[in-house]
Write a protein that holds these residues in place. Structure first.
Motif, PDB file in Angstrom:
ATOM      1  N   GLU A   1       0.839  -1.205   0.000  1.00 34.39           N
ATOM      2  CA  GLU A   1       0.000   0.000   0.000  1.00 34.39           C
ATOM      3  C   GLU A   1       0.870   1.249   0.000  1.00 34.39           C
ATOM      4  O   GLU A   1       0.575   2.218  -0.688  1.00 34.39           O
ATOM      5  N   VAL A   2       1.960   1.245   0.759  1.00 32.61           N
ATOM      6  CA  VAL A   2       2.865   2.391   0.773  1.00 32.61           C
ATOM      7  C   VAL A   2       3.492   2.576  -0.607  1.00 32.61           C
ATOM      8  O   VAL A   2       3.543   3.696  -1.134  1.00 32.61           O
ATOM      9  N   VAL A   3       3.940   1.487  -1.218  1.00 35.12           N
ATOM     10  CA  VAL A   3       4.531   1.565  -2.570  1.00 35.12           C
ATOM     11  C   VAL A   3       3.490   2.069  -3.563  1.00 35.12           C
ATOM     12  O   VAL A   3       3.781   2.921  -4.409  1.00 35.12           O
ATOM     13  N   ARG A   4       2.277   1.548  -3.481  1.00 37.10           N
ATOM     14  CA  ARG A   4       1.207   1.968  -4.395  1.00 37.10           C
ATOM     15  C   ARG A   4       0.945   3.456  -4.255  1.00 37.10           C
ATOM     16  O   ARG A   4       0.819   4.178  -5.242  1.00 37.10           O
ATOM     17  N   LYS A   5       0.906   3.927  -3.022  1.00 39.86           N
ATOM     18  CA  LYS A   5       0.626   5.339  -2.772  1.00 39.86           C
ATOM     19  C   LYS A   5       1.756   6.227  -3.288  1.00 39.86           C
ATOM     20  O   LYS A   5       1.505   7.279  -3.856  1.00 39.86           O
ATOM     21  N   GLU A   6       2.987   5.791  -3.098  1.00 45.10           N
ATOM     22  CA  GLU A   6       4.136   6.617  -3.498  1.00 45.10           C
ATOM     23  C   GLU A   6       4.475   6.508  -4.978  1.00 45.10           C
ATOM     24  O   GLU A   6       4.915   7.477  -5.572  1.00 45.10           O
TER      25      GLU A   6
ATOM     26  N   GLY B   1       2.523   4.326  -7.453  1.00 44.29           N
ATOM     27  CA  GLY B   1       1.438   3.940  -8.342  1.00 44.29           C
ATOM     28  C   GLY B   1       1.357   2.437  -8.589  1.00 44.29           C
ATOM     29  O   GLY B   1       2.243   1.674  -8.208  1.00 44.29           O
ATOM     30  N   TYR B   2       0.292   2.055  -9.259  1.00 43.71           N
ATOM     31  CA  TYR B   2       0.021   0.636  -9.493  1.00 43.71           C
ATOM     32  C   TYR B   2       1.022  -0.026 -10.430  1.00 43.71           C
ATOM     33  O   TYR B   2       1.389  -1.187 -10.236  1.00 43.71           O
ATOM     34  N   ILE B   3       1.472   0.701 -11.448  1.00 43.52           N
ATOM     35  CA  ILE B   3       2.406   0.091 -12.401  1.00 43.52           C
ATOM     36  C   ILE B   3       3.715  -0.274 -11.705  1.00 43.52           C
ATOM     37  O   ILE B   3       4.231  -1.384 -11.868  1.00 43.52           O
ATOM     38  N   ALA B   4       4.243   0.625 -10.896  1.00 45.87           N
ATOM     39  CA  ALA B   4       5.470   0.332 -10.153  1.00 45.87           C
ATOM     40  C   ALA B   4       5.237  -0.792  -9.147  1.00 45.87           C
ATOM     41  O   ALA B   4       6.109  -1.649  -8.946  1.00 45.87           O
TER      42      ALA B   4
ATOM     43  N   PHE C   1       3.131  -3.331  -9.426  1.00 47.55           N
ATOM     44  CA  PHE C   1       3.131  -4.602 -10.145  1.00 47.55           C
ATOM     45  C   PHE C   1       4.525  -4.949 -10.654  1.00 47.55           C
ATOM     46  O   PHE C   1       4.932  -6.115 -10.621  1.00 47.55           O
ATOM     47  N   ALA C   2       5.269  -3.962 -11.101  1.00 51.08           N
ATOM     48  CA  ALA C   2       6.631  -4.217 -11.585  1.00 51.08           C
ATOM     49  C   ALA C   2       7.540  -4.708 -10.458  1.00 51.08           C
ATOM     50  O   ALA C   2       8.442  -5.508 -10.690  1.00 51.08           O
ATOM     51  N   ALA C   3       7.288  -4.228  -9.254  1.00 46.43           N
ATOM     52  CA  ALA C   3       8.103  -4.619  -8.110  1.00 46.43           C
ATOM     53  C   ALA C   3       7.759  -6.017  -7.595  1.00 46.43           C
ATOM     54  O   ALA C   3       8.590  -6.664  -6.961  1.00 46.43           O
ATOM     55  N   ILE C   4       6.562  -6.495  -7.875  1.00 47.16           N
ATOM     56  CA  ILE C   4       6.097  -7.759  -7.301  1.00 47.16           C
ATOM     57  C   ILE C   4       6.007  -8.892  -8.317  1.00 47.16           C
ATOM     58  O   ILE C   4       6.432 -10.012  -8.050  1.00 47.16           O
ATOM     59  N   VAL C   5       5.446  -8.641  -9.464  1.00 43.90           N
ATOM     60  CA  VAL C   5       5.086  -9.724 -10.389  1.00 43.90           C
ATOM     61  C   VAL C   5       6.272 -10.551 -10.880  1.00 43.90           C
ATOM     62  O   VAL C   5       6.191 -11.787 -10.856  1.00 43.90           O
ATOM     63  N   PRO C   6       7.387  -9.959 -11.322  1.00 40.43           N
ATOM     64  CA  PRO C   6       8.432 -10.811 -11.904  1.00 40.43           C
ATOM     65  C   PRO C   6       8.874 -11.959 -10.992  1.00 40.43           C
ATOM     66  O   PRO C   6       8.919 -13.110 -11.409  1.00 40.43           O
ATOM     67  N   HIS C   7       9.187 -11.657  -9.743  1.00 42.31           N
ATOM     68  CA  HIS C   7       9.633 -12.728  -8.843  1.00 42.31           C
ATOM     69  C   HIS C   7       8.481 -13.300  -8.026  1.00 42.31           C
ATOM     70  O   HIS C   7       8.548 -14.440  -7.582  1.00 42.31           O
ATOM     71  N   GLY C   8       7.425 -12.515  -7.862  1.00 43.89           N
ATOM     72  CA  GLY C   8       6.285 -12.964  -7.060  1.00 43.89           C
ATOM     73  C   GLY C   8       5.580 -14.178  -7.627  1.00 43.89           C
ATOM     74  O   GLY C   8       4.986 -14.958  -6.874  1.00 43.89           O
ATOM     75  N   ILE C   9       5.663 -14.375  -8.954  1.00 37.71           N
ATOM     76  CA  ILE C   9       4.999 -15.546  -9.536  1.00 37.71           C
ATOM     77  C   ILE C   9       5.672 -16.850  -9.097  1.00 37.71           C
ATOM     78  O   ILE C   9       5.082 -17.914  -9.227  1.00 37.71           O
ATOM     79  N   PHE C  10       6.857 -16.756  -8.548  1.00 37.98           N
ATOM     80  CA  PHE C  10       7.527 -17.934  -7.985  1.00 37.98           C
ATOM     81  C   PHE C  10       7.550 -17.889  -6.455  1.00 37.98           C
ATOM     82  O   PHE C  10       7.363 -18.904  -5.799  1.00 37.98           O
ATOM     83  N   GLU C  11       7.785 -16.701  -5.904  1.00 36.33           N
ATOM     84  CA  GLU C  11       7.934 -16.593  -4.453  1.00 36.33           C
ATOM     85  C   GLU C  11       6.616 -16.812  -3.709  1.00 36.33           C
ATOM     86  O   GLU C  11       6.578 -17.533  -2.707  1.00 36.33           O
ATOM     87  N   LEU C  12       5.544 -16.208  -4.181  1.00 38.08           N
ATOM     88  CA  LEU C  12       4.264 -16.364  -3.481  1.00 38.08           C
ATOM     89  C   LEU C  12       3.763 -17.807  -3.496  1.00 38.08           C
ATOM     90  O   LEU C  12       3.318 -18.306  -2.458  1.00 38.08           O
TER      91      LEU C  12
ATOM     92  N   GLN D   1      13.118  -0.121 -13.386  1.00 35.18           N
ATOM     93  CA  GLN D   1      13.729   1.026 -14.068  1.00 35.18           C
ATOM     94  C   GLN D   1      12.959   1.385 -15.329  1.00 35.18           C
ATOM     95  O   GLN D   1      12.896   2.555 -15.699  1.00 35.18           O
ATOM     96  N   LEU D   2      12.390   0.400 -15.987  1.00 34.82           N
ATOM     97  CA  LEU D   2      11.615   0.672 -17.194  1.00 34.82           C
ATOM     98  C   LEU D   2      10.329   1.450 -16.904  1.00 34.82           C
ATOM     99  O   LEU D   2       9.891   2.251 -17.736  1.00 34.82           O
ATOM    100  N   VAL D   3       9.729   1.206 -15.758  1.00 35.69           N
ATOM    101  CA  VAL D   3       8.414   1.810 -15.469  1.00 35.69           C
ATOM    102  C   VAL D   3       8.490   3.013 -14.551  1.00 35.69           C
ATOM    103  O   VAL D   3       7.503   3.715 -14.378  1.00 35.69           O
ATOM    104  N   THR D   4       9.645   3.272 -13.950  1.00 38.27           N
ATOM    105  CA  THR D   4       9.726   4.431 -13.054  1.00 38.27           C
ATOM    106  C   THR D   4      10.569   5.530 -13.646  1.00 38.27           C
ATOM    107  O   THR D   4      11.272   5.403 -14.572  1.00 38.27           O
TER     108      THR D   4
END
Length: 189
Positions: free
Chosen positions: A101-106, A108-111, A113-124, A186-189
């Motif tokens: 929520e803090v990341v989303r607020k600071e 946005g949603y694109i950042a 998802f970029a911070a979570i999805v690449p590795h989150g699809i294995f880690e979660l 880096q691509l999305v921020t």
């Protein structure tokens, strides 16, 4: 009841617990930003601050060890009738939800998802599966106390699943988080 159904049942329960924690952390942080900020600071001090300044290969190893330790504790926590597994899943969910929520607020949603999805699809999935194995371990302990089965045999069997599935997923997630996630950010921020 087949073994596949049993495992899928516990995977669903574990996933629901983690998602409930995410939701609680996200909502608490949304309505009380100080809560989220305090968890971000705690996360930075205890985890990120110790590992994030390293080169990608060292970072990947540190992320692997940190996340593997969490998964091991979630799994072995099942020996206490699953209560520790549930508590750690929920706590991790709350922390991650608040940080998200803090990341989303600071940023946005694109950042987010970029911070979570690449590795989150294995880690979660690794975290959820660790929780499922922990809950199954809790069931095995209960069954042994009832005279139905041997918990030590079941622990070895579940440990085999841990080694076969959890460790590789955690390793893949760590490599992606160290090498790919920063590039995507880096691509999305």
């Amino acid at each position: 009841m087949s073994e596949t159904f049993k495992i899928s049942h516990y995977l669903a329960i574990s996933g629901i617990i983690l998602i409930a924690g995410f939701a609680a952390g996200f909502v608490l942080s949304y309505f009380d930003p100080a809560f989220g900020e305090s968890l971000v600071n705690l996360f930075q001090e205890m985890v990120a601050g110790q590992i994030m300044g390293d080169d990608p290969p060292v970072l990947a190893l540190q992320l692997f060890l940190n996340n593997l330790e969490a998964c091991v504790v979630i799994f072995i926590g099942g020996a206490f009738f699953g209560f520790i597994s549930v508590a750690i899943l929920m706590l991790n969910g709350v922390i991650i939800g608040a940080v998200l929520e803090v990341v989303r607020k600071e940023a946005g949603y694109i950042a987010l998802f970029a911070a979570i999805v690449p590795h989150g699809i294995f880690e979660l999935p690794a975290v959820i599966a660790s929780g499922a194995l922990g809950l199954m371990m809790g069931r095995a302990v209960k069954n042994e106390l009832s005279g139905i089965s041997d918990a030590s045999f079941e622990a070895w069997r579940l440990g085999g699943y841990f080694v076969k599935y959890i460790i590789p997923f955690v390793a893949i997630a760590a490599v992606i988080e160290a090498f790919i996630t920063p590039a995507v950010l880096q691509l999305v921020t």
